[in-house]
Scaffold this motif. Structure first.
Motif, short mmCIF file in Angstrom:
data_model
loop_
_atom_site.label_atom_id
_atom_site.label_comp_id
_atom_site.label_asym_id
_atom_site.label_seq_id
_atom_site.Cartn_x
_atom_site.Cartn_y
_atom_site.Cartn_z
N PHE A 10 -45.79 28.45 -10.98
CA PHE A 10 -45.07 29.44 -11.77
C PHE A 10 -45.70 29.65 -13.15
O PHE A 10 -45.63 30.76 -13.70
CB PHE A 10 -43.60 29.07 -11.93
N ALA A 11 -46.29 28.62 -13.74
CA ALA A 11 -46.93 28.80 -15.05
C ALA A 11 -48.02 29.86 -14.97
O ALA A 11 -48.19 30.67 -15.90
CB ALA A 11 -47.51 27.46 -15.53
N GLN A 12 -48.76 29.88 -13.86
CA GLN A 12 -49.79 30.89 -13.68
C GLN A 12 -49.16 32.26 -13.44
O GLN A 12 -49.66 33.28 -13.92
CB GLN A 12 -50.69 30.52 -12.50
N VAL A 13 -48.05 32.28 -12.68
CA VAL A 13 -47.32 33.53 -12.45
C VAL A 13 -46.93 34.16 -13.78
O VAL A 13 -47.15 35.35 -14.02
CB VAL A 13 -46.07 33.28 -11.58
N GLN A 14 -46.33 33.35 -14.64
CA GLN A 14 -45.85 33.87 -15.92
C GLN A 14 -47.00 34.34 -16.81
O GLN A 14 -46.89 35.38 -17.47
CB GLN A 14 -45.02 32.81 -16.64
N GLN A 15 -48.10 33.59 -16.81
CA GLN A 15 -49.24 33.99 -17.64
C GLN A 15 -49.83 35.31 -17.15
O GLN A 15 -50.16 36.19 -17.95
CB GLN A 15 -50.32 32.91 -17.61
N ASP A 16 -49.92 35.47 -15.84
CA ASP A 16 -50.43 36.73 -15.29
C ASP A 16 -49.50 37.89 -15.63
O ASP A 16 -49.96 39.01 -15.92
CB ASP A 16 -50.57 36.61 -13.77
N GLU A 17 -48.20 37.65 -15.60
CA GLU A 17 -47.24 38.70 -15.96
C GLU A 17 -47.38 39.08 -17.43
O GLU A 17 -47.34 40.27 -17.78
CB GLU A 17 -45.82 38.22 -15.68
N LEU A 18 -47.56 38.08 -18.29
CA LEU A 18 -47.70 38.36 -19.72
C LEU A 18 -48.95 39.17 -20.00
O LEU A 18 -48.97 40.02 -20.92
CB LEU A 18 -47.70 37.06 -20.52
N ASN A 19 -50.01 38.94 -19.25
CA ASN A 19 -51.23 39.75 -19.42
C ASN A 19 -50.96 41.21 -19.10
O ASN A 19 -51.43 42.11 -19.81
CB ASN A 19 -52.34 39.20 -18.52
N VAL A 20 -50.19 41.45 -18.03
CA VAL A 20 -49.83 42.82 -17.69
C VAL A 20 -48.93 43.42 -18.76
O VAL A 20 -49.10 44.58 -19.17
CB VAL A 20 -49.13 42.87 -16.31
N ARG A 558 -35.47 32.09 -16.22
CA ARG A 558 -36.59 31.27 -15.74
C ARG A 558 -37.82 31.50 -16.63
O ARG A 558 -38.58 30.56 -16.91
CB ARG A 558 -36.92 31.62 -14.29
N ARG A 559 -38.01 32.75 -17.08
CA ARG A 559 -39.17 33.10 -17.89
C ARG A 559 -38.95 32.85 -19.38
O ARG A 559 -39.78 33.22 -20.19
CB ARG A 559 -39.53 34.57 -17.63
N ARG A 560 -37.80 32.25 -19.73
CA ARG A 560 -37.49 31.88 -21.12
C ARG A 560 -37.61 33.08 -22.06
O ARG A 560 -38.17 32.99 -23.16
CB ARG A 560 -38.40 30.73 -21.58
N VAL A 561 -37.08 34.21 -21.60
CA VAL A 561 -37.13 35.44 -22.39
C VAL A 561 -36.30 35.26 -23.66
O VAL A 561 -35.19 34.73 -23.64
CB VAL A 561 -36.61 36.63 -21.56
N ASP A 562 -36.85 35.73 -24.80
CA ASP A 562 -36.21 35.49 -26.10
C ASP A 562 -34.96 36.33 -26.31
O ASP A 562 -33.95 35.83 -26.80
CB ASP A 562 -37.21 35.77 -27.23
N THR A 563 -35.03 37.61 -25.96
CA THR A 563 -33.90 38.52 -26.17
C THR A 563 -33.62 39.25 -24.87
O THR A 563 -34.51 39.87 -24.30
CB THR A 563 -34.20 39.53 -27.28
N ILE A 564 -32.37 39.17 -24.42
CA ILE A 564 -31.99 39.80 -23.16
C ILE A 564 -30.82 40.74 -23.40
O ILE A 564 -29.81 40.34 -24.01
CB ILE A 564 -31.59 38.75 -22.09
N TYR A 565 -30.95 41.96 -22.94
CA TYR A 565 -29.85 42.93 -22.94
C TYR A 565 -29.34 43.04 -21.50
O TYR A 565 -30.11 43.31 -20.58
CB TYR A 565 -30.33 44.30 -23.44
#
Length: 706
Positions: A10-20, A558-565
């Motif tokens: 999942f760490a790789q999943v999240q990093q790839d998502e952040l690049n996008v 799961r992605r530890r998002v800082d601000t969620i609406y």
């Protein structure tokens, strides 16, 4: 995780998502710098059918008005929230493709540059009745349902007839001398009668064996424990087999009675139990959809049992009668041709394309992902562009974003993992890069449906609310095995079968040999019998994301998002907070995350503001929004931190426009009208949209957002 195919950590999943996400920020002109650039923002849109979609439409407009929408990185949608979420993704894709600068496609008509008559906003307003577009009537919907039910019942009946015909050829229904020792002098009986008695005797013998074994301790404590478990499991199987063989043994007696007493009315008579079972199935279907106390309790369990037994006895009796006529017919070849044709239809059919789920998918696509020409003419037409728009193409790094995560549920009622089995499934995401979840791991999106998963199909899967062995947050009547059997027998399911991207070896070879899910594989063992619904099989059944989490918050946490609406419009007339309560438990169990609120959501409770006449009549909440603090624990190399959760809840408050109160006066269930109502007119869409917009604007003003 019990998969064989290597999954992406999942760490790789999240990093790839952040690049996008970083590429999408640049594309839409989001130029945050420094600490602000490192913070991730997300929107979660709850399930709730067209009600949730209409409310969230207003929420998105409100966030856009206060310049929040441009800064959103993640969009997590579930079920009905996916309707409007997919619409946002779709129109952003079209506008980006046309070279337009970034803007909210649903901007209010009062905003500069927004077309009035021929805009996405007006198109959505006037197509809330999406299941009945131009050219289709209620009879068209009924036709699809009956077509689906007829083929399913015919295929399973043809299999039963074929097996009974084989039994006649082998004379298994004919009386024969007893094969059990010391019973040869008994009256001859059919093989099924003898098998039923044998199972009953085995149950009795093992009961006495177990009684003697308890006299003294045998071996180690572990050995005794394993022995107790073996006896419990074995005796359960003996009872089941005794009942099954006993029912088969009764068929000749039922046939004899009908021929003797009701000669000439054989088929009419044998059809009565099946017909009663059909009526009972329809009644049970509507009872469970009500979601009231009338659909619960001991009497409901008895009613379900009787309905299932009537259907089973009726179908077996009809199958026996047809097989007997086949055996006695002078044109057996004609029977064989018809039966073979029906069985082959069950093998060659693609359940994903034939079932009612495909109809639902097409209607959603036409309403929320229309062709530009349809919007320009403000007139319904076939959505030919969205029909072939792959999810991976409309939400990638060359787009505006936000990065769209569509949440579904993997049905896992037979999982060896007690967590998945108890929850009846696990969250399953579909996105630009990856699909999957904890149960099977995360895999490239290209491994799902041969890389041809469209945005429209993904959204319809996420909204597959009615499905055997699955229910809201894993709790509900459709998890009952007998209810699931009734739904599966008639193929009343909105779910979607996918080849499991996690498996290799013979399981993958088997699924690759049959890439079209049909009534036999996986439709018979997994679908009809509800067995092998687990994470290490060749096919997975995906259903409504609300069957795991109806909020859309789970994956953002799961992605530890800082601000969620969070746009919350699940039906909750009694303010039980079941959707929110369920996800709060699961994020704590799975991620160690907690969320705290200053007033524990008391301000959202209907009736918490009772000062005015309107407030007393309509049960006003003190406010339509709330703010919570997300407590993320340390994880890996990441330190503990806090995030913020903003909730906009579909509830009535003071100082809203008069048209909202007028609609409430005419419809007392508003804003918690049943999710069964998927036929919104323009007034209904507007009531929810305006409510979402006003509450979001009030929240942004009160909390000085962004």
């Amino acid at each position: 995780m019990t998969n064989e195919q290597s999954a992406t950590h999942f760490a790789q999943v999240q990093q790839d998502e952040l690049n996008v996400i970083n590429s999408q920020r640049l594309n839409r002109g989001d130029n945050r710098q420094g600490d602000e650039a490192r913070k991730i923002t997300g929107i979660a849109i709850s399930g709730g059918g067209i009600r949730s979609a209409s409310f969230a439409l207003g929420v998105l407009q409100g966030l856009n008005k206060y310049n929040v929408l441009r800064q959103v990185d993640y969009l997590s949608t579930v079920s009905g929230g996916g309707y409007i979420g997919s619409s946002l993704t779709w129109f952003n894709y079209l506008n980006k493709r046309n070279g337009s600068p970034w803007s909210c496609p649903f901007a209010s008509e009062n905003d500069p540059g927004q077309g009035a008559a021929h805009s996405p906003l007006n198109y959505l307003r006037q197509h809330g009745n999406y299941l009945l577009p131009d050219g289709l009537s209620s009879l068209s919907l009924l036709g699809v349902l009956l077509r689906n039910m007829t083929l399913a019942a015919s295929v399973y009946l043809a299999v039963i007839v074929s097996l009974f015909f084989l039994c006649f050829k082998l004379q298994l229904f004919q009386p024969m001398p007893w094969m059990l020792p010391y019973l040869s002098h008994w009256q001859p009986a059919s093989l099924f009668t003898q098998a039923a008695l044998s199972m009953a005797l085995l149950f009795g013998v093992t009961s006495f064996m177990y009684a003697w074994m308890t006299w003294r301790k045998l071996g180690t404590e572990e050995r005794g424990y394993r022995g107790r478990f073996w006896f419990q499991r074995a005796q359960g199987k003996f009872i089941f087999l005794a009942l099954a063989f006993g029912l088969l043994a009764l068929l000749p007696a039922i046939d004899y009675f009908i021929n003797a007493k009701l000669h000439g009315m054989e088929y009419m008579s044998t059809s009565v139990p099946a017909l009663l079972g059909v009526i009972g199935s329809i009644f049970e279907f509507f009872q469970q959809k009500k979601g009231t106390e009338a659909g619960k309790g001991p009497m409901t369990e008895i009613r379900i049992l009787v309905t299932a037994l009537l259907l089973i006895v009726g179908i077996l009796s009809i199958g026996y009668q047809i097989a007997q006529d086949w055996q006695q017919s002078e044109t057996q070849w004609l029977y064989g041709v018809v039966i073979c044709g029906v069985v082959l239809s069950g093998w060659f059919v693609n359940l994903n394309l034939f079932g009612i789920g495909r109809m639902d998918r097409d209607r959603l696509m036409e309403a929320f992902m229309p062709n530009p020409a349809a919007v320009g003419n403000n007139h319904w037409e076939l959505a030919t562009q969205a029909d072939v728009a792959f999810f991976s193409d409309v939400s990638g790094p060359d787009q505006w974003g936000p990065y769209h995560i569509i949440n579904a549920n993997t049905v896992l009622v037979d999982s060896n993992n007690p967590k998945y089995r108890g929850r009846a499934g696990d969250n399953f995401i579909m996105s630009h890069l990856y699909c999957g979840g904890d149960a099977i791991g995360f895999h490239p999106m290209s491994t799902l449906s041969g890389g041809e998963m469209t945005l429209a199909t993904a959204v319809s899967i996420s909204g597959a609310a009615l499905n055997p062995n699955a229910a809201n947050s894993g709790q509900g009547a459709t998890r009952n095995r007998l209810v699931a059997f009734l739904l599966a027998f008639w193929n009343i399911r909105l779910g979607f079968w996918v080849q499991n991207p996690a498996v290799t070896g013979w399981r993958k070879i088997l699924s690759d040999m049959n890439t079209r899910p049909n009534f036999f594989y996986p439709g018979f063992f997994q679908g009809l019998l509800g067995r092998d619904l687990r994470e290490n099989v060749g096919y997975l059944e995906l259903s409504d994301g609300g069957h795991f989490d109806n909020t859309g918050l789970y994956e953002l946490i799961r992605r530890r998002v800082d601000t969620i609406y969070f746009s919350s419009a699940g039906a909750d007339p009694n303010f039980t907070l079941d959707d929110i309560g369920s996800v709060l438990v699961r994020i704590n169990v799975d991620f160690g995350v907690t969320v705290s609120f200053n007033d524990e959501l008391e301000g959202l409770m209907p009736g918490s503001d009772g000062e005015s006449i309107y407030a007393k009549r309509f049960g006003f909440s003190r406010m339509g929004f709330d703010k919570g603090t997300i407590h993320y624990p340390a994880h890996g190399n990441e330190p503990a931190k806090q995030g913020t959760l903003y909730i906009v809840r579909a509830t009535l408050v003071n100082d809203l426009p008069a048209q909202i109160y007028s609609y409430r006066a005419q419809h007392e269930e508003f804003p918690n009208q049943s999710t069964n109502d998927q036929f919104f007119d323009e007034t209904q869409v507007e009531a929810y949209r305006e409510l979402g917009f006003r509450l979001t604007a009030r929240m942004c003003n009160a909390l000085s957002l962004p």
